[in-house]
Design a protein around this motif. Structure first.
Motif, PDB file in Angstrom:
ATOM      1  N   LEU A   1       8.905   9.522 -34.362  1.00 42.11           N
ATOM      2  CA  LEU A   1       9.241   9.053 -33.020  1.00 42.11           C
ATOM      3  C   LEU A   1       9.941  10.153 -32.234  1.00 42.11           C
ATOM      4  O   LEU A   1      10.923  10.721 -32.701  1.00 42.11           O
ATOM      5  N   LEU A   2       9.440  10.440 -31.045  1.00 43.09           N
ATOM      6  CA  LEU A   2      10.053  11.405 -30.137  1.00 43.09           C
ATOM      7  C   LEU A   2      10.573  10.645 -28.923  1.00 43.09           C
ATOM      8  O   LEU A   2       9.797  10.057 -28.158  1.00 43.09           O
ATOM      9  N   ARG A   3      11.890  10.649 -28.751  1.00 45.10           N
ATOM     10  CA  ARG A   3      12.526   9.974 -27.611  1.00 45.10           C
ATOM     11  C   ARG A   3      12.854  11.044 -26.568  1.00 45.10           C
ATOM     12  O   ARG A   3      13.633  11.944 -26.825  1.00 45.10           O
ATOM     13  N   LEU A   4      12.226  10.905 -25.394  1.00 39.36           N
ATOM     14  CA  LEU A   4      12.258  11.978 -24.405  1.00 39.36           C
ATOM     15  C   LEU A   4      12.678  11.443 -23.042  1.00 39.36           C
ATOM     16  O   LEU A   4      12.143  10.440 -22.565  1.00 39.36           O
ATOM     17  N   GLY A   5      13.642  12.118 -22.406  1.00 44.91           N
ATOM     18  CA  GLY A   5      14.017  11.814 -21.033  1.00 44.91           C
ATOM     19  C   GLY A   5      13.343  12.776 -20.078  1.00 44.91           C
ATOM     20  O   GLY A   5      13.121  13.945 -20.401  1.00 44.91           O
ATOM     21  N   MET A   6      12.992  12.286 -18.868  1.00 44.52           N
ATOM     22  CA  MET A   6      12.347  13.171 -17.895  1.00 44.52           C
ATOM     23  C   MET A   6      12.531  12.622 -16.486  1.00 44.52           C
ATOM     24  O   MET A   6      12.758  11.429 -16.298  1.00 44.52           O
TER      25      MET A   6
ATOM     26  N   LEU B   1       0.058  15.207 -19.266  1.00 41.15           N
ATOM     27  CA  LEU B   1       0.202  16.246 -20.282  1.00 41.15           C
ATOM     28  C   LEU B   1       0.699  15.651 -21.593  1.00 41.15           C
ATOM     29  O   LEU B   1       0.260  16.068 -22.679  1.00 41.15           O
ATOM     30  N   LEU B   2       1.611  14.699 -21.505  1.00 40.72           N
ATOM     31  CA  LEU B   2       2.110  14.054 -22.721  1.00 40.72           C
ATOM     32  C   LEU B   2       1.020  13.248 -23.409  1.00 40.72           C
ATOM     33  O   LEU B   2       0.990  13.142 -24.637  1.00 40.72           O
TER      34      LEU B   2
ATOM     35  N   PRO C   1      -1.838  12.638 -33.739  1.00 41.21           N
ATOM     36  CA  PRO C   1      -2.019  11.183 -33.884  1.00 41.21           C
ATOM     37  C   PRO C   1      -0.883  10.488 -34.628  1.00 41.21           C
ATOM     38  O   PRO C   1      -0.741   9.259 -34.503  1.00 41.21           O
ATOM     39  N   ALA C   2      -0.081  11.214 -35.404  1.00 41.28           N
ATOM     40  CA  ALA C   2       0.998  10.577 -36.163  1.00 41.28           C
ATOM     41  C   ALA C   2       2.311  10.528 -35.373  1.00 41.28           C
ATOM     42  O   ALA C   2       3.349  10.148 -35.918  1.00 41.28           O
ATOM     43  N   LEU C   3       2.260  10.886 -34.097  1.00 41.44           N
ATOM     44  CA  LEU C   3       3.463  10.934 -33.267  1.00 41.44           C
ATOM     45  C   LEU C   3       3.545   9.692 -32.391  1.00 41.44           C
ATOM     46  O   LEU C   3       2.533   9.216 -31.859  1.00 41.44           O
ATOM     47  N   GLN C   4       4.759   9.154 -32.225  1.00 39.44           N
ATOM     48  CA  GLN C   4       5.022   8.080 -31.264  1.00 39.44           C
ATOM     49  C   GLN C   4       5.974   8.620 -30.200  1.00 39.44           C
ATOM     50  O   GLN C   4       6.862   9.415 -30.504  1.00 39.44           O
ATOM     51  N   LEU C   5       5.812   8.150 -28.956  1.00 39.15           N
ATOM     52  CA  LEU C   5       6.588   8.654 -27.832  1.00 39.15           C
ATOM     53  C   LEU C   5       7.327   7.510 -27.149  1.00 39.15           C
ATOM     54  O   LEU C   5       6.744   6.473 -26.843  1.00 39.15           O
ATOM     55  N   ASP C   6       8.614   7.708 -26.911  1.00 39.70           N
ATOM     56  CA  ASP C   6       9.451   6.737 -26.202  1.00 39.70           C
ATOM     57  C   ASP C   6      10.078   7.470 -25.024  1.00 39.70           C
ATOM     58  O   ASP C   6      10.905   8.365 -25.209  1.00 39.70           O
TER      59      ASP C   6
ATOM     60  N   PRO D   1      20.201   7.898 -25.434  1.00 41.66           N
ATOM     61  CA  PRO D   1      19.408   7.610 -26.637  1.00 41.66           C
ATOM     62  C   PRO D   1      18.097   8.383 -26.651  1.00 41.66           C
ATOM     63  O   PRO D   1      17.012   7.805 -26.736  1.00 41.66           O
ATOM     64  N   VAL D   2      18.177   9.716 -26.527  1.00 43.02           N
ATOM     65  CA  VAL D   2      16.983  10.559 -26.525  1.00 43.02           C
ATOM     66  C   VAL D   2      17.197  11.725 -27.476  1.00 43.02           C
ATOM     67  O   VAL D   2      18.322  12.112 -27.783  1.00 43.02           O
ATOM     68  N   ASP D   3      16.085  12.293 -27.946  1.00 42.04           N
ATOM     69  CA  ASP D   3      16.135  13.486 -28.781  1.00 42.04           C
ATOM     70  C   ASP D   3      16.215  14.750 -27.932  1.00 42.04           C
ATOM     71  O   ASP D   3      16.780  15.761 -28.351  1.00 42.04           O
ATOM     72  N   ALA D   4      15.615  14.693 -26.748  1.00 46.89           N
ATOM     73  CA  ALA D   4      15.590  15.835 -25.838  1.00 46.89           C
ATOM     74  C   ALA D   4      15.313  15.320 -24.438  1.00 46.89           C
ATOM     75  O   ALA D   4      14.880  14.177 -24.257  1.00 46.89           O
ATOM     76  N   ALA D   5      15.568  16.159 -23.442  1.00 47.61           N
ATOM     77  CA  ALA D   5      15.322  15.761 -22.057  1.00 47.61           C
ATOM     78  C   ALA D   5      14.734  16.922 -21.282  1.00 47.61           C
ATOM     79  O   ALA D   5      15.123  18.081 -21.472  1.00 47.61           O
ATOM     80  N   LEU D   6      13.782  16.614 -20.416  1.00 47.98           N
ATOM     81  CA  LEU D   6      13.234  17.575 -19.473  1.00 47.98           C
ATOM     82  C   LEU D   6      14.055  17.456 -18.198  1.00 47.98           C
ATOM     83  O   LEU D   6      14.179  16.364 -17.627  1.00 47.98           O
TER      84      LEU D   6
END
Length: 303
Positions: free
Chosen positions: A100-105, A117-118, A126-131, A145-150
């Motif tokens: 799971l990749l938790r991403l702010g943008m 692009l995402l 295919p084994a990745l989930q995006l939040d 509650p994110v792993d990284a932010a743009l």
């Protein structure tokens, strides 16, 4: 006296304490783990009893680490990150992107440019989930509650791990309909006679626009009638002919190319306003975050 060793500490309690320090609340950390607040409080008190030191000072407003607690939790976070790296390398190749990749943008760039692009990035893995967490408010990344932010611009929060993805600056734009109706500004001073569309960030309304005219700083003061905390909304107002907006060039490049928007006073531009990928200090630089940075940097350069 009982000697405390790393293997005698409760790992769930330690992880809970780290998250509570990030959020400033034991109850908030407990909710993330579906724990009862009383259970979480008891776990942290057991951890403090084992260590023989208080990790937090508590009052009615906020939970804050003690100086000794802050130093311990920092070292513990670094140790757990190293442990996570070791487990990841043991179980799977570093190049395998999964989980799971938790991403702010930001809203405008995120909705219109980054989301496609995402989608391509997910198709590659295919084994990745995006939040996604989409919004323009400026906040403490360590508490999100994110792993990284743009983010746009060089982050002011100390201790962030930052990777620059694309060069960028802000420009003035308006629709052809608005300029036909209100006239085209020819000098920076003319902006004062035009309706402005403002983006509010960090509770600052943004009614004064700081730009550069051939490297010389100028301050523009339009008649701001519309303000929003969403870059997506400010772009929609500009497209609808409601005034002049100061927008990131990455946000409006497609609109300018298609003629939906026109650059106003093209000799003016902001100071550099790059797009960056930011992680909180001590965060685990996972294979998925590293791969996302590589992918976006390549694709945005191609644009």
């Amino acid at each position: 006296m009982v000697t405390v060793t790393a293997d005698s500490l409760e790992l769930p309690a330690l992880q809970l304490a780290l998250r509570a320090a990030e959020l400033g609340s034991v109850a908030a950390a407990a909710r993330e783990r579906d724990w009862l607040p009383a259970t979480a409080t008891a776990a942290i008190r057991r951890l403090e009893a084992q260590l023989g030191a208080a990790l937090f000072t508590r009052n009615s407003r906020a939970l804050r680490p003690t100086p000794e607690g802050a130093a311990f939790l920092q070292r513990a976070q670094e140790a757990l990150a190293l442990l996570g790296d070791g487990v990841a390398q043991l179980r799977e190749p570093l190049a395998q992107v999964r989980g799971l990749l938790r991403l702010g943008m930001p809203s405008d760039l995120g909705t219109r440019v980054l989301r496609p692009l995402l989608d391509d990035f997910l198709a590659l893995h295919p084994a990745l989930q995006l939040d996604l967490q989409v919004g323009d408010r400026v906040s403490d990344l360590s508490r999100e509650p994110v792993d990284a932010a743009l983010r746009y611009g060089e982050p002011q929060q100390p201790g962030l791990i930052v990777r620059r993805l694309a060069d960028n600056h802000r420009v003035l734009v308006a629709s052809p309909d608005y300029l036909a109706r209100a006239g085209t500004p020819h000098m920076a001073e003319d902006i004062a006679q035009h309706d402005g569309i403002s983006l509010r960030l960090a509770n600052r309304p943004g009614h004064v626009w700081a730009m550069l005219d051939g490297g010389r700083p100028v301050s523009l003061r339009p008649r701001v009638r519309r303000t929003a905390d969403s870059g997506l909304v400010t772009r929609e107002w500009a497209l609808a002919g409601q005034g002049i907006a100061m927008k990131s060039l990455l946000d409006v490049a497609d609109d300018l190319a298609a003629g939906r928007l026109v650059q106003v006073l093209p000799q003016l531009r902001s100071a550099p306003y790059p797009l960056v990928l930011a992680l909180a200090s001590g965060s685990h630089l996972s294979a998925r975050v590293r791969a996302l940075g590589d992918f976006l940097q390549q694709r945005l350069a191609a644009r």
